[in-house]
Design a protein around this motif. Structure first.
Motif, PDB file in Angstrom:
ATOM      1  N   LEU A  67       0.814  -1.207   0.000  1.00 48.74           N
ATOM      2  CA  LEU A  67       0.000   0.000   0.000  1.00 48.74           C
ATOM      3  C   LEU A  67       0.851   1.261   0.000  1.00 48.74           C
ATOM      4  CD1 LEU A  67      -2.874  -0.994   2.423  1.00 48.74           C
ATOM      5  CD2 LEU A  67      -2.583  -1.458   0.008  1.00 48.74           C
ATOM      6  N   ASP A  68       0.379   2.257  -0.735  1.00 48.87           N
ATOM      7  CA  ASP A  68       1.001   3.571  -0.870  1.00 48.87           C
ATOM      8  C   ASP A  68       1.012   4.260   0.488  1.00 48.87           C
ATOM      9  OD1 ASP A  68       1.887   6.022  -1.886  1.00 48.87           O
ATOM     10  OD2 ASP A  68       0.334   6.152  -3.407  1.00 48.87           O
ATOM     11  N   ALA A  69       2.134   4.690   0.961  1.00 50.84           N
ATOM     12  CA  ALA A  69       3.457   4.552   0.409  1.00 50.84           C
ATOM     13  C   ALA A  69       4.305   3.628   1.270  1.00 50.84           C
ATOM     14  CB  ALA A  69       4.140   5.921   0.342  1.00 50.84           C
ATOM     15  N   ARG A  70       3.970   3.453   2.519  1.00 50.12           N
ATOM     16  CA  ARG A  70       4.864   2.691   3.395  1.00 50.12           C
ATOM     17  C   ARG A  70       4.830   1.182   3.170  1.00 50.12           C
ATOM     18  NH1 ARG A  70       3.299   7.277   6.120  1.00 50.12           N
ATOM     19  NH2 ARG A  70       5.043   8.533   6.815  1.00 50.12           N
ATOM     20  N   GLY A  71       3.771   0.678   2.581  1.00 48.97           N
ATOM     21  CA  GLY A  71       3.765  -0.732   2.194  1.00 48.97           C
ATOM     22  C   GLY A  71       4.793  -1.013   1.109  1.00 48.97           C
ATOM     23  N   VAL A 102     -11.105   2.266  -5.869  1.00 50.47           N
ATOM     24  CA  VAL A 102     -12.153   2.271  -4.847  1.00 50.47           C
ATOM     25  C   VAL A 102     -11.966   3.511  -3.975  1.00 50.47           C
ATOM     26  CG1 VAL A 102     -12.477  -0.239  -4.718  1.00 50.47           C
ATOM     27  CG2 VAL A 102     -10.821   0.851  -3.221  1.00 50.47           C
ATOM     28  N   SER A 103     -13.075   4.003  -3.430  1.00 47.25           N
ATOM     29  CA  SER A 103     -13.043   5.111  -2.464  1.00 47.25           C
ATOM     30  C   SER A 103     -13.138   4.520  -1.069  1.00 47.25           C
ATOM     31  CB  SER A 103     -14.226   6.047  -2.687  1.00 47.25           C
ATOM     32  OG  SER A 103     -14.140   6.649  -3.940  1.00 47.25           O
ATOM     33  N   TYR A 104     -12.540   5.217  -0.091  1.00 49.04           N
ATOM     34  CA  TYR A 104     -12.595   4.737   1.278  1.00 49.04           C
ATOM     35  C   TYR A 104     -12.411   5.898   2.250  1.00 49.04           C
ATOM     36  CZ  TYR A 104      -7.467   4.937   1.107  1.00 49.04           C
ATOM     37  OH  TYR A 104      -6.164   5.345   0.984  1.00 49.04           O
ATOM     38  N   ALA A 105     -12.784   5.646   3.505  1.00 48.48           N
ATOM     39  CA  ALA A 105     -12.655   6.664   4.555  1.00 48.48           C
ATOM     40  C   ALA A 105     -11.442   6.361   5.416  1.00 48.48           C
ATOM     41  CB  ALA A 105     -13.903   6.682   5.426  1.00 48.48           C
ATOM     42  N   LEU A 106     -10.712   7.413   5.772  1.00 48.23           N
ATOM     43  CA  LEU A 106      -9.607   7.330   6.727  1.00 48.23           C
ATOM     44  C   LEU A 106     -10.107   7.843   8.071  1.00 48.23           C
ATOM     45  CD1 LEU A 106      -6.873   8.975   4.487  1.00 48.23           C
ATOM     46  CD2 LEU A 106      -6.916   6.597   5.182  1.00 48.23           C
ATOM     47  N   GLU A 107      -9.297   7.663   9.111  1.00 45.12           N
ATOM     48  CA  GLU A 107      -9.698   8.181  10.414  1.00 45.12           C
ATOM     49  C   GLU A 107      -9.747   9.701  10.428  1.00 45.12           C
ATOM     50  OE1 GLU A 107      -5.311   6.988  10.841  1.00 45.12           O
ATOM     51  OE2 GLU A 107      -7.078   6.281   9.780  1.00 45.12           O
ATOM     52  N   ALA A 113      -8.042   4.712  -3.767  1.00 45.88           N
ATOM     53  CA  ALA A 113      -6.881   3.874  -4.053  1.00 45.88           C
ATOM     54  C   ALA A 113      -7.121   3.152  -5.368  1.00 45.88           C
ATOM     55  CB  ALA A 113      -6.664   2.864  -2.935  1.00 45.88           C
ATOM     56  N   GLU A 114      -6.022   2.849  -6.060  1.00 44.75           N
ATOM     57  CA  GLU A 114      -6.178   2.141  -7.325  1.00 44.75           C
ATOM     58  C   GLU A 114      -5.014   1.191  -7.562  1.00 44.75           C
ATOM     59  OE1 GLU A 114      -6.503   5.028 -10.451  1.00 44.75           O
ATOM     60  OE2 GLU A 114      -4.432   5.678 -10.260  1.00 44.75           O
ATOM     61  N   ILE A 115      -5.266   0.270  -8.476  1.00 43.78           N
ATOM     62  CA  ILE A 115      -4.267  -0.702  -8.896  1.00 43.78           C
ATOM     63  C   ILE A 115      -4.362  -0.817 -10.411  1.00 43.78           C
ATOM     64  CG2 ILE A 115      -5.815  -2.689  -8.616  1.00 43.78           C
ATOM     65  CD1 ILE A 115      -3.331  -4.241  -7.548  1.00 43.78           C
ATOM     66  N   GLN A 116      -3.262  -1.140 -11.056  1.00 44.24           N
ATOM     67  CA  GLN A 116      -3.314  -1.355 -12.502  1.00 44.24           C
ATOM     68  C   GLN A 116      -4.178  -2.578 -12.782  1.00 44.24           C
ATOM     69  OE1 GLN A 116       0.971  -1.341 -13.089  1.00 44.24           O
ATOM     70  NE2 GLN A 116       0.791   0.536 -14.302  1.00 44.24           N
ATOM     71  N   GLY A 136      -8.696   0.693   9.582  1.00 45.97           N
ATOM     72  CA  GLY A 136      -8.849  -0.339   8.565  1.00 45.97           C
ATOM     73  C   GLY A 136      -9.300   0.182   7.219  1.00 45.97           C
ATOM     74  N   GLY A 137      -9.401   1.493   7.054  1.00 50.10           N
ATOM     75  CA  GLY A 137      -9.869   2.068   5.796  1.00 50.10           C
ATOM     76  C   GLY A 137      -8.984   1.741   4.615  1.00 50.10           C
ATOM     77  N   THR A 138      -7.692   1.943   4.749  1.00 48.19           N
ATOM     78  CA  THR A 138      -6.773   1.722   3.640  1.00 48.19           C
ATOM     79  C   THR A 138      -6.641   0.237   3.323  1.00 48.19           C
ATOM     80  OG1 THR A 138      -5.547   3.680   4.353  1.00 48.19           O
ATOM     81  CG2 THR A 138      -4.473   2.258   2.753  1.00 48.19           C
ATOM     82  N   LEU A 139      -6.442  -0.581   4.334  1.00 49.45           N
ATOM     83  CA  LEU A 139      -6.341  -2.026   4.091  1.00 49.45           C
ATOM     84  C   LEU A 139      -7.663  -2.583   3.574  1.00 49.45           C
ATOM     85  CD1 LEU A 139      -4.139  -3.269   7.059  1.00 49.45           C
ATOM     86  CD2 LEU A 139      -3.672  -3.595   4.634  1.00 49.45           C
ATOM     87  N   GLY A 140      -8.770  -2.076   4.090  1.00 45.99           N
ATOM     88  CA  GLY A 140     -10.084  -2.495   3.606  1.00 45.99           C
ATOM     89  C   GLY A 140     -10.264  -2.172   2.133  1.00 45.99           C
ATOM     90  N   ALA A 141      -9.810  -0.978   1.734  1.00 45.43           N
ATOM     91  CA  ALA A 141      -9.882  -0.582   0.322  1.00 45.43           C
ATOM     92  C   ALA A 141      -9.037  -1.511  -0.540  1.00 45.43           C
ATOM     93  CB  ALA A 141      -9.423   0.861   0.161  1.00 45.43           C
TER      94      ALA A 141
END
Length: 182
Positions: A67-71, A102-107, A113-116, A136-141
């Motif tokens: 995941l962007d960017a630290r993953g 996909v769209s998602y909510a952060l705290e 977020a997107e993927i090719q 869990g917003g980013t990981l959920g996305a």
């Protein structure tokens, strides 16, 4: 020199995590992993523990998704150790070619977020890696993106889990492995 134990590795990692109050907004206690990256032994400890977990619990894994960017910091190192590929989930508008998003909510806000489109194959077994699990917003996305791509999410790996924010609940049924809990 003797190899460090799991407890010693976790202690080293924990010592390298800094806390910054009111960042990026007031009321957030930000956990900074930059000192881990600065210390080769601490970074090696993270990858060692992730690798040990993956080899024991999901040896069938075919691809690491970071995941962007630290993953992006931990994922490629783990993928290289495992001898498998690595793909990026980025913020909207950062990847060339056709993408899925996909769209998602952060705290503390909202994001996309997107993927090719061709990064993951249907049925491919993937493991998602990030530095921190909060709500869990980013990981959920990322899990939603993998579902759209018909990939099988085998689990999620994070260095830090903010347990009071209950992000693990949002990620069910996907298993989450965290090294450090706050």
């Amino acid at each position: 020199m003797a190899e460090s134990t799991k407890a010693e590795k976790l202690e080293l990692i924990n010592k390298r995590i800094r806390a910054f109050p009111d960042f990026p907004v007031k009321g957030i206690l930000f956990r900074d992993i930059c000192p881990i990256l600065k210390d080769p032994k601490a970074l090696t400890a993270v990858i060692d523990l992730f690798e040990e977990h993956v080899r024991q619990t999901c040896p069938q894994i075919e691809l690491i998704v970071g995941l962007d960017a630290r993953g992006f910091l931990f994922g490629p190192l783990l993928a290289q150790r495992l001898g498998i590929g690595f793909v990026l989930v980025r913020k909207k508008g950062k990847l060339p070619g056709p993408t899925v998003s996909v769209s998602y909510a952060l705290e503390y806000g909202k994001a996309e977020a997107e993927i090719q489109e061709d990064a993951v194959s249907p049925g491919q077994k993937v493991l998602i890696v990030d530095d921190l699990l909060a709500t869990g917003g980013t990981l959920g996305a990322a899990c939603d993106l993998m579902k759209k791509q018909q990939a099988e999410v085998v689990g999620c790996l994070v260095v830090i889990e903010m347990t009071e924010l209950k992000g693990v609940e949002r990620l069910k049924p996907y298993p989450v492995f965290s090294l450090v809990h706050f």
